[in-house]
Design a protein around this motif. Structure first.
Motif, PDB file in Angstrom:
ATOM      1  N   GLU A   1      15.036  -4.852   4.067  1.00  0.00           N
ATOM      2  CA  GLU A   1      14.519  -5.968   3.268  1.00  0.00           C
ATOM      3  C   GLU A   1      13.369  -6.653   4.004  1.00  0.00           C
ATOM      4  N   PHE A   2      13.512  -6.827   5.300  1.00  0.00           N
ATOM      5  CA  PHE A   2      12.444  -7.437   6.095  1.00  0.00           C
ATOM      6  C   PHE A   2      11.169  -6.610   5.951  1.00  0.00           C
ATOM      7  N   ALA A   3      11.290  -5.314   6.131  1.00  0.00           N
ATOM      8  CA  ALA A   3      10.123  -4.442   6.026  1.00  0.00           C
ATOM      9  C   ALA A   3       9.501  -4.509   4.632  1.00  0.00           C
ATOM     10  N   ASP A   4      10.357  -4.562   3.608  1.00  0.00           N
ATOM     11  CA  ASP A   4       9.840  -4.624   2.233  1.00  0.00           C
ATOM     12  C   ASP A   4       9.035  -5.902   2.002  1.00  0.00           C
ATOM     13  N   ARG A   5       9.497  -7.018   2.560  1.00  0.00           N
ATOM     14  CA  ARG A   5       8.763  -8.282   2.396  1.00  0.00           C
ATOM     15  C   ARG A   5       7.405  -8.225   3.091  1.00  0.00           C
ATOM     16  N   LEU A   6       7.340  -7.495   4.189  1.00  0.00           N
ATOM     17  CA  LEU A   6       6.066  -7.363   4.878  1.00  0.00           C
ATOM     18  C   LEU A   6       5.131  -6.418   4.138  1.00  0.00           C
ATOM     19  N   VAL A   7       5.673  -5.375   3.565  1.00  0.00           N
ATOM     20  CA  VAL A   7       4.857  -4.464   2.765  1.00  0.00           C
ATOM     21  C   VAL A   7       4.218  -5.215   1.598  1.00  0.00           C
ATOM     22  N   ALA A   8       4.945  -6.182   1.042  1.00  0.00           N
ATOM     23  CA  ALA A   8       4.417  -6.960  -0.089  1.00  0.00           C
ATOM     24  C   ALA A   8       3.184  -7.768   0.286  1.00  0.00           C
ATOM     25  N   LEU A   9       2.948  -7.974   1.587  1.00  0.00           N
ATOM     26  CA  LEU A   9       1.765  -8.716   2.024  1.00  0.00           C
ATOM     27  C   LEU A   9       0.471  -7.933   1.802  1.00  0.00           C
ATOM     28  N   GLN A  10       0.596  -6.687   1.416  1.00  0.00           N
ATOM     29  CA  GLN A  10      -0.598  -5.925   1.050  1.00  0.00           C
ATOM     30  C   GLN A  10      -1.326  -6.588  -0.118  1.00  0.00           C
ATOM     31  N   GLU A  11      -0.573  -7.348  -0.927  1.00  0.00           N
ATOM     32  CA  GLU A  11      -1.165  -8.009  -2.086  1.00  0.00           C
ATOM     33  C   GLU A  11      -2.220  -9.041  -1.699  1.00  0.00           C
ATOM     34  N   ILE A  12      -2.153  -9.562  -0.478  1.00  0.00           N
ATOM     35  CA  ILE A  12      -3.134 -10.571  -0.054  1.00  0.00           C
ATOM     36  C   ILE A  12      -4.153  -9.976   0.914  1.00  0.00           C
ATOM     37  N   GLY A  13      -4.163  -8.659   1.058  1.00  0.00           N
ATOM     38  CA  GLY A  13      -5.223  -8.025   1.827  1.00  0.00           C
ATOM     39  C   GLY A  13      -4.848  -7.441   3.165  1.00  0.00           C
ATOM     40  N   LEU A  14      -3.600  -7.587   3.592  1.00  0.00           N
ATOM     41  CA  LEU A  14      -3.172  -6.968   4.844  1.00  0.00           C
ATOM     42  C   LEU A  14      -2.951  -5.473   4.648  1.00  0.00           C
ATOM     43  N   GLU A  15      -3.261  -4.690   5.671  1.00  0.00           N
ATOM     44  CA  GLU A  15      -2.879  -3.289   5.697  1.00  0.00           C
ATOM     45  C   GLU A  15      -1.528  -3.196   6.382  1.00  0.00           C
ATOM     46  N   VAL A  16      -0.552  -2.614   5.703  1.00  0.00           N
ATOM     47  CA  VAL A  16       0.812  -2.602   6.223  1.00  0.00           C
ATOM     48  C   VAL A  16       1.357  -1.184   6.206  1.00  0.00           C
ATOM     49  N   GLU A  17       1.956  -0.773   7.320  1.00  0.00           N
ATOM     50  CA  GLU A  17       2.637   0.515   7.368  1.00  0.00           C
ATOM     51  C   GLU A  17       3.981   0.350   8.064  1.00  0.00           C
ATOM     52  N   VAL A  18       4.939   1.154   7.641  1.00  0.00           N
ATOM     53  CA  VAL A  18       6.285   1.089   8.193  1.00  0.00           C
ATOM     54  C   VAL A  18       6.587   2.401   8.910  1.00  0.00           C
ATOM     55  N   LEU A  19       6.939   2.316  10.185  1.00  0.00           N
ATOM     56  CA  LEU A  19       7.343   3.478  10.963  1.00  0.00           C
ATOM     57  C   LEU A  19       8.868   3.570  10.924  1.00  0.00           C
ATOM     58  N   GLU A  20       9.378   4.684  10.396  1.00  0.00           N
ATOM     59  CA  GLU A  20      10.823   4.874  10.261  1.00  0.00           C
ATOM     60  C   GLU A  20      11.402   5.524  11.515  1.00  0.00           C
ATOM     61  N   GLU A  21      12.733   5.657  11.541  1.00  0.00           N
ATOM     62  CA  GLU A  21      13.409   6.105  12.751  1.00  0.00           C
ATOM     63  C   GLU A  21      12.938   7.478  13.230  1.00  0.00           C
ATOM     64  N   ASP A  22      12.701   8.408  12.308  1.00  0.00           N
ATOM     65  CA  ASP A  22      12.269   9.733  12.751  1.00  0.00           C
ATOM     66  C   ASP A  22      10.911   9.650  13.443  1.00  0.00           C
ATOM     67  N   GLN A  23      10.021   8.779  12.952  1.00  0.00           N
ATOM     68  CA  GLN A  23       8.720   8.601  13.601  1.00  0.00           C
ATOM     69  C   GLN A  23       8.877   7.926  14.958  1.00  0.00           C
ATOM     70  N   LEU A  24       9.797   6.972  15.053  1.00  0.00           N
ATOM     71  CA  LEU A  24      10.024   6.280  16.321  1.00  0.00           C
ATOM     72  C   LEU A  24      10.588   7.240  17.367  1.00  0.00           C
ATOM     73  N   LYS A  25      11.434   8.166  16.930  1.00  0.00           N
ATOM     74  CA  LYS A  25      11.960   9.185  17.856  1.00  0.00           C
ATOM     75  C   LYS A  25      10.846  10.087  18.353  1.00  0.00           C
ATOM     76  N   GLU A  26       9.944  10.477  17.456  1.00  0.00           N
ATOM     77  CA  GLU A  26       8.815  11.322  17.854  1.00  0.00           C
ATOM     78  C   GLU A  26       7.908  10.604  18.852  1.00  0.00           C
ATOM     79  N   LEU A  27       7.763   9.305  18.667  1.00  0.00           N
ATOM     80  CA  LEU A  27       6.936   8.520  19.581  1.00  0.00           C
ATOM     81  C   LEU A  27       7.622   8.274  20.921  1.00  0.00           C
TER      82      LEU A  27
END
Length: 488
Positions: A189-215
């Protein structure tokens, strides 16, 4: 909730008698009343002057005194605020906050006239006019959210107030996030609320667990092992400056609930650990404020979102985890989890964005509350210039901040027998050793500040600009830091 909306209008004294709800006027302790106050004084048959003579001499600037059910007016009350024309920004904001607190759900007409601090008064009203009642089932009273502000030059005041009200909007976003219960504000839910900030001009991306493991974010992932909620990192970018300019990086700890993990916290007071994502909340609110006020700067906000729960999968005391940097960490206490989240996100921020400076925020230690109480956040830094710029911004915004020491002697407390470093250094200087742990993950040449906001993110009693609960501390100071030091 959204901040109150303002209608800035030319002063229309003929409409005052018909104004409903509450009317606010500003009077000095002595001397001449302004035009609006004189009109109210005549309509109430001298009540304003009598009140000032009776109580004005002993009142501090910003004091509000209410005339209830005034004769000659449709309004239910006149709020008389003791405030001279020559007042500080802090006094003007506190005066506005007194109005925001007093008005409840009533309509409010503010007669600011030619007051030079009208925009700051509006900011104070907006910041204090807040309540978090999303989970109350009682029927809400009809709320007249708009505030009419009558001034001599409405276009000028509106222009001056616009960036301030953007900051208020960001602070409200932070407060709402920090006040939310953990069963509502999950990592998803936290991530979803931040993604919604794209509406005001922010670029938002979410890194999920599989990506975090790769990193290789083994430190961050170890914190969320015991939870059903997936760990995430959210990256928010605001590119309002020169394309070639490196960004300022803001990094936030987002532990949506902290049980302490296997090193379980005491039951008493654990309900307050819904605010352990306060650092991520401030980063999110600051990014929203910067986008709303169209800041001419490049800023990237990164938040690590996890939940620290005990289970059969949870990280144990004595486990060794590997950070993205490659350092091995002996986990002595699973309740010292915030630094494990931050160290990986900080390393990622530097590797990817090569920032001009980096500021991390976290409700990191109880030790900082023992040292500084609820008046100041702890400030730790490797760079005097950046640190002094932040302290200046925090002081200008009335947000308490106090610089704390760092040093190799403190870092020695983190030596591990079996790994490169351990995650706690014992009780002495607990907030400092936590900062020393984080400094290990700051790359050479990166100006860095660590803000331990455990004592200021959420408080039990009201402050000058906020009711009890989440304060939104840091949004104003960080926005000013950007405006004064990073905007083109």
């Amino acid at each position: 909730m959204r901040p109150v909306q303002f209608a800035f209008e030319e002063t229309q004294l003929d409409e005052i008698a018909k104004a409903e709800g509450r009317i606010a006027i500003f009077v000095p302790q002595e001397g001449n009343l302004d035009q609006g106050s004189r009109r109210i004084n005549r309509m109430t048959r001298g009540a304003v002057e009598r009140l000032r003579e009776d109580k004005g001499a002993d009142a501090a600037n910003g004091t509000l005194i209410t005339l209830a059910f005034p004769t000659g007016l449709a309004a239910e009350a006149v709020d008389v605020v003791i405030l001279p024309r020559r007042c500080s920004i802090e006094e003007a904001r506190k005066a506005g906050a007194a109005l925001g607190k007093a008005r409840g759900n009533a309509a409010l007409t503010v007669l600011a006239g030619t007051h030079p601090k009208a925009a700051q008064i509006a900011f104070g009203i907006a910041m204090r006019d807040y309540g978090f009642d999303d989970h109350k089932t009682a029927d809400a009273e009809e709320d007249a959210r708009a505030v009419r502000m009558m001034v001599s030059k409405p276009a000028d005041v509106e222009a001056a107030a616009a960036p301030l009200l953007a900051v208020a909007d960001g602070a409200f976003f932070t407060r709402d996030l920090v006040n939310e219960p953990a069963n509502v504000l999950t990592t998803t839910e936290f991530a979803d609320r931040l993604v919604a900030l794209q509406e005001i001009g922010l670029e938002v991306e979410v890194l999920e667990e599989d990506q975090l493991k790769e990193l290789g974010m083994g430190a961050l992932l170890s914190v969320g092992e015991g939870s059903e909620s997936p760990s995430k990192v959210v990256v928010m970018q605001w590119n309002g400056g020169d394309k070639a300019a490196p960004p300022l990086a803001l990094v936030g700890k987002g532990v949506v609930f902290d049980t302490g993990g296997i090193s379980l916290k005491p039951a008493a007071g654990m309900e307050d650990m819904t605010m352990d994502m306060g650092g991520a909340g401030v980063v999110a609110g600051t990014m929203k404020a910067l986008a709303l006020r169209k800041a001419k700067a490049n800023v990237v906000g990164l938040v690590g979102l996890v939940e620290n729960m005990p289970s059969g999968r949870a990280t144990r005391p004595g486990d060794v985890v590997t950070s993205m940097k490659g350092d091995t960490i002996e986990v002595i206490n699973t309740d010292a989890e915030g630094r494990l989240v931050l160290c990986d996100v900080m390393h990622y921020a530097q590797d990817r964005f090569k920032p001009a400076g980096m500021i991390d925020l976290a409700t990191l230690t109880g030790a900082i509350i023992i040292g500084l109480g609820h008046e100041n956040a702890g400030v730790f830094s490797n760079d005097d210039m950046l640190c002094n710029a932040f302290l200046k911004a925090a002081d200008a915004e009335g947000e308490g901040a106090w610089r704390m020491p760092l040093g190799k002697g403190y870092a020695k407390q983190l030596k591990s027998r079996i790994a490169d470093v351990k995650n706690v250094g014992g009780r002495p200087a607990g907030s400092i050793t936590a900062a020393e742990f984080l400094q290990r993950f700051v790359q050479e040449g990166t100006p860095w500040i660590h803000l331990d906001i455990a004592g200021v993110a959420s408080v039990k009693s009201e402050t000058a600009l906020a009711p009890a609960g989440a304060t939104g501390w840091g949004v104003s100071a960080l926005s000013r830091l950007v405006a004064d030091n990073f905007e083109v």
